[in-house]
Design an enzyme around this catalytic site. Structure first.
Site, mmCIF file in Angstrom:
data_model
loop_
_atom_site.group_PDB
_atom_site.id
_atom_site.type_symbol
_atom_site.label_atom_id
_atom_site.label_comp_id
_atom_site.label_asym_id
_atom_site.label_seq_id
_atom_site.Cartn_x
_atom_site.Cartn_y
_atom_site.Cartn_z
ATOM 1 N N TYR A 157 -1.171 0.333 10.416
ATOM 2 C CA TYR A 157 -1.478 -0.361 9.157
ATOM 3 C C TYR A 157 -0.287 -0.284 8.197
ATOM 4 O O TYR A 157 0.193 -1.311 7.700
ATOM 5 C CB TYR A 157 -2.726 0.260 8.515
ATOM 6 N N THR B 92 0.822 -1.212 0.000
ATOM 7 C CA THR B 92 0.000 0.000 0.000
ATOM 8 C C THR B 92 0.854 1.259 0.000
ATOM 9 O O THR B 92 1.992 1.241 0.483
ATOM 10 C CB THR B 92 -0.893 0.007 1.263
HETATM 11 N N1 LIG Z 1 -8.807 -1.210 -1.126
HETATM 12 C C1 LIG Z 1 -7.771 -0.379 -1.250
HETATM 13 O O1 LIG Z 1 -7.915 0.792 -1.640
HETATM 14 C C2 LIG Z 1 -6.374 -0.855 -0.935
HETATM 15 C C3 LIG Z 1 -5.312 0.040 -1.075
HETATM 16 C C4 LIG Z 1 -4.023 -0.402 -0.787
HETATM 17 C C5 LIG Z 1 -3.807 -1.710 -0.396
HETATM 18 N N2 LIG Z 1 -4.862 -2.549 -0.235
HETATM 19 C C6 LIG Z 1 -4.604 -3.924 0.205
HETATM 20 O O2 LIG Z 1 -5.252 -4.804 -0.684
HETATM 21 C C7 LIG Z 1 -5.701 -5.976 0.002
HETATM 22 C C8 LIG Z 1 -7.151 -6.216 -0.302
HETATM 23 O O3 LIG Z 1 -7.914 -5.083 0.110
HETATM 24 P P1 LIG Z 1 -9.497 -5.057 -0.072
HETATM 25 O O4 LIG Z 1 -9.911 -3.633 -0.115
HETATM 26 O O5 LIG Z 1 -9.878 -5.991 -1.159
HETATM 27 O O6 LIG Z 1 -9.942 -5.658 1.342
HETATM 28 P P2 LIG Z 1 -11.128 -6.688 1.663
HETATM 29 O O7 LIG Z 1 -11.370 -6.564 3.129
HETATM 30 O O8 LIG Z 1 -12.282 -6.477 0.752
HETATM 31 O O9 LIG Z 1 -10.476 -8.087 1.317
HETATM 32 C C9 LIG Z 1 -9.626 -8.782 2.198
HETATM 33 C C10 LIG Z 1 -9.996 -10.248 2.153
HETATM 34 O O10 LIG Z 1 -9.095 -10.979 2.992
HETATM 35 C C11 LIG Z 1 -9.842 -11.825 3.850
HETATM 36 N N3 LIG Z 1 -9.058 -11.973 5.091
HETATM 37 C C12 LIG Z 1 -8.718 -10.992 5.970
HETATM 38 N N4 LIG Z 1 -8.006 -11.510 6.981
HETATM 39 C C13 LIG Z 1 -7.896 -12.841 6.749
HETATM 40 C C14 LIG Z 1 -7.264 -13.916 7.440
HETATM 41 N N5 LIG Z 1 -6.671 -13.737 8.614
HETATM 42 N N6 LIG Z 1 -7.323 -15.149 6.894
HETATM 43 C C15 LIG Z 1 -7.961 -15.356 5.692
HETATM 44 N N7 LIG Z 1 -8.572 -14.390 5.015
HETATM 45 C C16 LIG Z 1 -8.554 -13.136 5.526
HETATM 46 C C17 LIG Z 1 -11.166 -11.125 4.045
HETATM 47 O O11 LIG Z 1 -12.227 -11.971 4.439
HETATM 48 C C18 LIG Z 1 -11.398 -10.510 2.662
HETATM 49 O O12 LIG Z 1 -12.050 -11.412 1.803
HETATM 50 C C19 LIG Z 1 -5.376 -5.748 1.474
HETATM 51 O O13 LIG Z 1 -4.183 -6.420 1.773
HETATM 52 C C20 LIG Z 1 -5.191 -4.240 1.567
HETATM 53 O O14 LIG Z 1 -4.294 -3.905 2.606
HETATM 54 C C21 LIG Z 1 -6.140 -2.159 -0.507
#
Ligand SMILES: NC(=O)c1ccc[n+]([C@@H]2O[C@H](COP(=O)([O-])OP(=O)(O)OC[C@H]3O[C@@H](n4cnc5c(N)ncnc54)[C@H](O)[C@@H]3O)[C@@H](O)[C@H]2O)c1
Length: 334
Positions: A140, A116
């Site tokens: 985070y 991120t």
């Molecule tokens: N959405 C954004 O703008 C953004 C920006 C930068 C980085 N990210 C990174 O991208 C990734 C996905 O983000 P997102 O927005 O899709 O989030 P999200 O919450 O929609 O998806 C995360 C998924 O991981 C699963 N999960 C979480 N902890 C878990 C665990 N301990 N064991 C198994 N499964 C688990 C959740 O159930 C979910 O399906 C994350 O790592 C986040 O840090 C997202």
């Protein structure tokens, strides 16, 4: 390639799954459904489990002949990470080490990791390139940087090959209308603006109107999830072919302010959106914009669907659908 998508029932991971299926790549999803949705797992089997369960992870990889990991599973809310950091260290750091242990045990070498822009903190100079020293300002961002460090060390010592993809702000929804963003509560600004347009929120709160930006509101770099998915496909092919690990920004290089988002949402929806101006949120930098040149050069792709109107139109189509469908998890937000 046989892939496992950890966190594939979530927002960004779900879009990658559709892209993997479209590319004819065999995969399965592993997710504990803490913030994800079983309804999003439409193109592969789902194994329900936690990344901290090293034994189940290793067995799942071995039983399915997995050779590549996509790792999306994380807690990902800055504010929550300040209030409850343990959740972040246990889930993101311990969980990722558990995943790396399982990979080593199962002999899996390739991993694409969702990092991120929060690893950078509040740099003075925009746009942010990968030479900028990472100085995260919240738990985070720190947990994500720790995982990047672990990946580099595992790579040097054990031959893991990784792509660390530092996304800026993921935005929009599947252009085919099958999946989109669905968090409960929803903290992200674009769905919240659209929820205000749809009358699901009384108004959109604009936190900070006196930033040193052209219109006084905070500027971020929004990249469409379909572009993110394409970058993941290219990143995995790159590291598998070259054997070289990479760390790259994924963004557009063009920041958008909160006011510009609201204007775009009014254009796309045809609705007047009620706005409440509020003070800045502590710790929110005025502007975070990627220099995407390194990813574009290495991976031969530039974001194609990330103009603000496409982002808004796809997110709006998705919001309208989720308000109408019958699935219980989708109805929860309607
Ligand atoms: N959405 C954004 O703008 C953004 C920006 C930068 C980085 N990210 C990174 O991208 C990734 C996905 O983000 P997102 O927005 O899709 O989030 P999200 O919450 O929609 O998806 C995360 C998924 O991981 C699963 N999960 C979480 N902890 C878990 C665990 N301990 N064991 C198994 N499964 C688990 C959740 O159930 C979910 O399906 C994350 O790592 C986040 O840090 C997202």
């Amino acid at each position: 390639m046989k892939a496992i998508v950890i966190g594939g029932a979530g927002y960004v991971g779900g879009h990658l799954c559709k892209a993997l299926a479209g590319a004819g790549i065999d995969f399965l999803v592993y997710d504990n459904l803490s913030t994800g949705h079983a309804d999003f797992v439409r193109w592969s089997p789902l194994v329900q489990g936690d990344i901290n369960d090293t034994v189940l992870l290793k067995r799942t990889m071995e039983d399915n002949g997995v050779d590549t990991v996509f790792h999306f599973a994380a807690k990902a809310y800055v504010g929550e990470s300040v209030v409850d950091p343990e959740k972040y260290y246990v889930n993101n750091v311990r969980g990722s080490i558990s995943l790396l242990e399982a990979m080593r045990g199962a002999g899996v070498r390739h991993i694409v990791f969702s990092s991120t822009c929060a690893v950078y903190g509040q740099p003075d100079r925009m746009p942010i390139n990968e030479q900028t020293t990472p100085l995260p300002i919240n738990p985070y961002g720190r947990t994500k940087l720790m995982i990047e460090s672990a990946l580099a060390d595992y790579s040097a010592a054990y031959g893991i090959v990784y792509a660390a993809l530092r996304y800026f702000n993921a935005a929009g929804a599947d252009r085919g209308g099958e999946i989109g963003e669905l968090h409960d509560p929803e903290p992200h600004v674009i769905p919240r603006i659209l929820m205000a347009a749809a009358g699901q929120l009384p108004a959109i709160e604009v936190m900070g109107t006196d930033y040193p930006t052209p219109d006084g509101t905070a500027v971020r770099d929004y990249i469409h999830v379909d572009d993110l998915a394409e970058f993941h496909l290219r990143a995995v092919r790159h590291i598998r072919a070259s054997g070289e690990s990479i760390t790259v920004n994924l963004g557009t290089g063009a920041g958008k302010s909160v006011r510009e988002l609201i204007d775009a949402a009014e254009r796309v929806t045809g609705c007047k959106i009620p706005v409440i101006d509020s003070p800045r949120r502590p710790g929110d930098p005025p502007s975070l914009v990627a220099d995407p040149a390194k990813a574009e050069q290495l991976l031969g792709y530039r974001a194609q669907y990330s103009d603000v109107d496409t982002v808004m139109a796809t997110a709006w189509q998705w919001l309208q659908q989720t308000s109408a469908v019958s699935s219980p998890s989708l109805q929860a937000r309607a």
